[in-house]
Motif scaffolding. Sequence first.
Motif, PDB file in Angstrom:
ATOM      1  N   ASP A   1       0.829  -1.200   0.000  1.00 23.75           N
ATOM      2  CA  ASP A   1       0.000   0.000   0.000  1.00 23.75           C
ATOM      3  C   ASP A   1       0.862   1.248   0.000  1.00 23.75           C
ATOM      4  N   PHE A   2       0.567   2.159  -0.924  1.00 22.32           N
ATOM      5  CA  PHE A   2       1.204   3.473  -0.980  1.00 22.32           C
ATOM      6  C   PHE A   2       0.194   4.476  -0.432  1.00 22.32           C
ATOM      7  N   TYR A   3       0.576   5.227   0.583  1.00 21.91           N
ATOM      8  CA  TYR A   3      -0.306   6.227   1.175  1.00 21.91           C
ATOM      9  C   TYR A   3       0.120   7.606   0.718  1.00 21.91           C
ATOM     10  N   GLY A   4      -0.853   8.461   0.429  1.00 21.68           N
ATOM     11  CA  GLY A   4      -0.561   9.809  -0.015  1.00 21.68           C
ATOM     12  C   GLY A   4      -1.861  10.558  -0.228  1.00 21.68           C
ATOM     13  N   ILE A   5      -1.833  11.538  -1.118  1.00 16.43           N
ATOM     14  CA  ILE A   5      -3.016  12.358  -1.387  1.00 16.43           C
ATOM     15  C   ILE A   5      -3.338  12.260  -2.871  1.00 16.43           C
ATOM     16  N   CYS A   6      -4.578  11.884  -3.175  1.00 21.39           N
ATOM     17  CA  CYS A   6      -4.984  11.737  -4.576  1.00 21.39           C
ATOM     18  C   CYS A   6      -5.071  13.102  -5.251  1.00 21.39           C
ATOM     19  N   SER A   7      -5.116  13.098  -6.565  1.00 23.44           N
ATOM     20  CA  SER A   7      -5.131  14.347  -7.332  1.00 23.44           C
ATOM     21  C   SER A   7      -6.384  15.171  -7.047  1.00 23.44           C
ATOM     22  N   THR A   8      -7.511  14.533  -6.818  1.00 22.46           N
ATOM     23  CA  THR A   8      -8.744  15.269  -6.509  1.00 22.46           C
ATOM     24  C   THR A   8      -8.596  16.027  -5.202  1.00 22.46           C
ATOM     25  N   CYS A   9      -8.083  15.366  -4.176  1.00 17.58           N
ATOM     26  CA  CYS A   9      -7.888  16.027  -2.881  1.00 17.58           C
ATOM     27  C   CYS A   9      -6.793  17.085  -2.961  1.00 17.58           C
ATOM     28  N   GLN A  10      -5.738  16.818  -3.741  1.00 18.16           N
ATOM     29  CA  GLN A  10      -4.689  17.823  -3.922  1.00 18.16           C
ATOM     30  C   GLN A  10      -5.271  19.090  -4.539  1.00 18.16           C
ATOM     31  N   ALA A  11      -6.131  18.942  -5.542  1.00 18.07           N
ATOM     32  CA  ALA A  11      -6.750  20.096  -6.200  1.00 18.07           C
ATOM     33  C   ALA A  11      -7.627  20.867  -5.216  1.00 18.07           C
ATOM     34  N   LYS A  12      -8.376  20.150  -4.388  1.00 23.84           N
ATOM     35  CA  LYS A  12      -9.224  20.812  -3.380  1.00 23.84           C
ATOM     36  C   LYS A  12      -8.376  21.598  -2.395  1.00 23.84           C
ATOM     37  N   ILE A  13      -7.280  20.987  -1.947  1.00 21.82           N
ATOM     38  CA  ILE A  13      -6.384  21.649  -0.996  1.00 21.82           C
ATOM     39  C   ILE A  13      -5.778  22.893  -1.631  1.00 21.82           C
ATOM     40  N   THR A  14      -5.337  22.786  -2.883  1.00 25.13           N
ATOM     41  CA  THR A  14      -4.746  23.924  -3.590  1.00 25.13           C
ATOM     42  C   THR A  14      -5.762  25.057  -3.743  1.00 25.13           C
ATOM     43  N   ARG A  15      -7.002  24.710  -4.133  1.00 19.64           N
ATOM     44  CA  ARG A  15      -8.045  25.733  -4.268  1.00 19.64           C
ATOM     45  C   ARG A  15      -8.333  26.403  -2.933  1.00 19.64           C
ATOM     46  N   LYS A  16      -8.358  25.616  -1.868  1.00 16.91           N
ATOM     47  CA  LYS A  16      -8.633  26.158  -0.531  1.00 16.91           C
ATOM     48  C   LYS A  16      -7.520  27.121  -0.109  1.00 16.91           C
ATOM     49  N   LYS A  17      -6.255  26.721  -0.355  1.00 13.89           N
ATOM     50  CA  LYS A  17      -5.114  27.584  -0.024  1.00 13.89           C
ATOM     51  C   LYS A  17      -5.153  28.874  -0.841  1.00 13.89           C
ATOM     52  N   SER A  18      -5.432  28.724  -2.130  1.00 14.45           N
ATOM     53  CA  SER A  18      -5.489  29.888  -3.018  1.00 14.45           C
ATOM     54  C   SER A  18      -6.591  30.850  -2.574  1.00 14.45           C
ATOM     55  N   LYS A  19      -7.722  30.312  -2.215  1.00 12.82           N
ATOM     56  CA  LYS A  19      -8.843  31.136  -1.759  1.00 12.82           C
ATOM     57  C   LYS A  19      -8.480  31.846  -0.451  1.00 12.82           C
ATOM     58  N   ALA A  20      -7.805  31.148   0.438  1.00 13.47           N
ATOM     59  CA  ALA A  20      -7.396  31.739   1.716  1.00 13.47           C
ATOM     60  C   ALA A  20      -6.376  32.858   1.486  1.00 13.47           C
ATOM     61  N   GLU A  21      -5.446  32.639   0.561  1.00 16.26           N
ATOM     62  CA  GLU A  21      -4.443  33.665   0.253  1.00 16.26           C
ATOM     63  C   GLU A  21      -5.088  34.913  -0.337  1.00 16.26           C
ATOM     64  N   LYS A  22      -6.035  34.735  -1.231  1.00 11.87           N
ATOM     65  CA  LYS A  22      -6.747  35.868  -1.825  1.00 11.87           C
ATOM     66  C   LYS A  22      -7.512  36.635  -0.752  1.00 11.87           C
ATOM     67  N   SER A  23      -8.113  35.924   0.150  1.00  8.15           N
ATOM     68  CA  SER A  23      -8.874  36.536   1.238  1.00  8.15           C
ATOM     69  C   SER A  23      -7.949  37.339   2.144  1.00  8.15           C
ATOM     70  N   ASN A  24      -6.765  36.793   2.458  1.00  9.24           N
ATOM     71  CA  ASN A  24      -5.781  37.482   3.281  1.00  9.24           C
ATOM     72  C   ASN A  24      -5.236  38.726   2.589  1.00  9.24           C
ATOM     73  N   ASN A  25      -5.006  38.633   1.271  1.00 10.92           N
ATOM     74  CA  ASN A  25      -4.510  39.768   0.498  1.00 10.92           C
ATOM     75  C   ASN A  25      -5.522  40.914   0.508  1.00 10.92           C
ATOM     76  N   LYS A  26      -6.799  40.586   0.393  1.00 10.47           N
ATOM     77  CA  LYS A  26      -7.833  41.619   0.413  1.00 10.47           C
ATOM     78  C   LYS A  26      -7.899  42.299   1.775  1.00 10.47           C
ATOM     79  N   LYS A  27      -7.733  41.526   2.853  1.00 13.97           N
ATOM     80  CA  LYS A  27      -7.770  42.070   4.214  1.00 13.97           C
ATOM     81  C   LYS A  27      -6.594  42.986   4.468  1.00 13.97           C
ATOM     82  N   ASN A  28      -5.421  42.655   3.907  1.00 10.92           N
ATOM     83  CA  ASN A  28      -4.202  43.419   4.141  1.00 10.92           C
ATOM     84  C   ASN A  28      -4.139  44.719   3.309  1.00 10.92           C
ATOM     85  N   LYS A  29      -5.000  44.875   2.333  1.00  7.69           N
ATOM     86  CA  LYS A  29      -4.947  46.069   1.477  1.00  7.69           C
ATOM     87  C   LYS A  29      -5.643  47.231   2.107  1.00  7.69           C
TER      88      LYS A  29
END
Length: 164
Positions: free
Chosen positions: A136-164
């Motif tokens: 068994d190889f354990y890791g993160i599937c591409s679907t979950c990786q994409a969700k995590i990336t979108r969540k991080k990107s959304k959080a970064e955009k939200s932080n950038n708007k707050k800091n402006k």
Amino acid sequence: MRNDPVKSTVRQILTNHLEVNKHRKTPERYAILDAVYSMKGHFTMEELDGYLSEHSFRVSRATLYNAMRLFQELRLVTKHHLTSGTMFEAAYASRNHCHQICTVCGKMTEVRVPEVVQAVNRARLKRFRKDTYSIDFYGICSTCQAKITRKKSKAEKSNNKKNK
């Protein structure tokens, strides 16, 4: 059942075991074994129970668990303990194989890794004859990786708007 050589073989393995050990050859055991080998891929105990119900064959939870325990002892079924729960799979026709398992969503997929097969075949174990393996190889599937990336990107955009 008669046209499927794998099902016929596993059925005969079960029959031989029951006869040698003087256990009853119950229709429930054979129905559960047939269901296991009719299901595609990995499944939960609940999915197996549902499959039996859909095919008008009701069995008690105790009968289901006892049969699955017996099938594991006979190495007709493999049990996988995952963070998302316990999964099973028919083991007779696919003894040697690898899985990739997502630690986020729990999705399990069989993968072919020729280098692993070659390494296992070359492995010499002291005072031990290997029959089968499952890796068994354990890791993160591409679907979950994409969700995590979108969540991080959304959080970064939200932080950038707050800091402006």
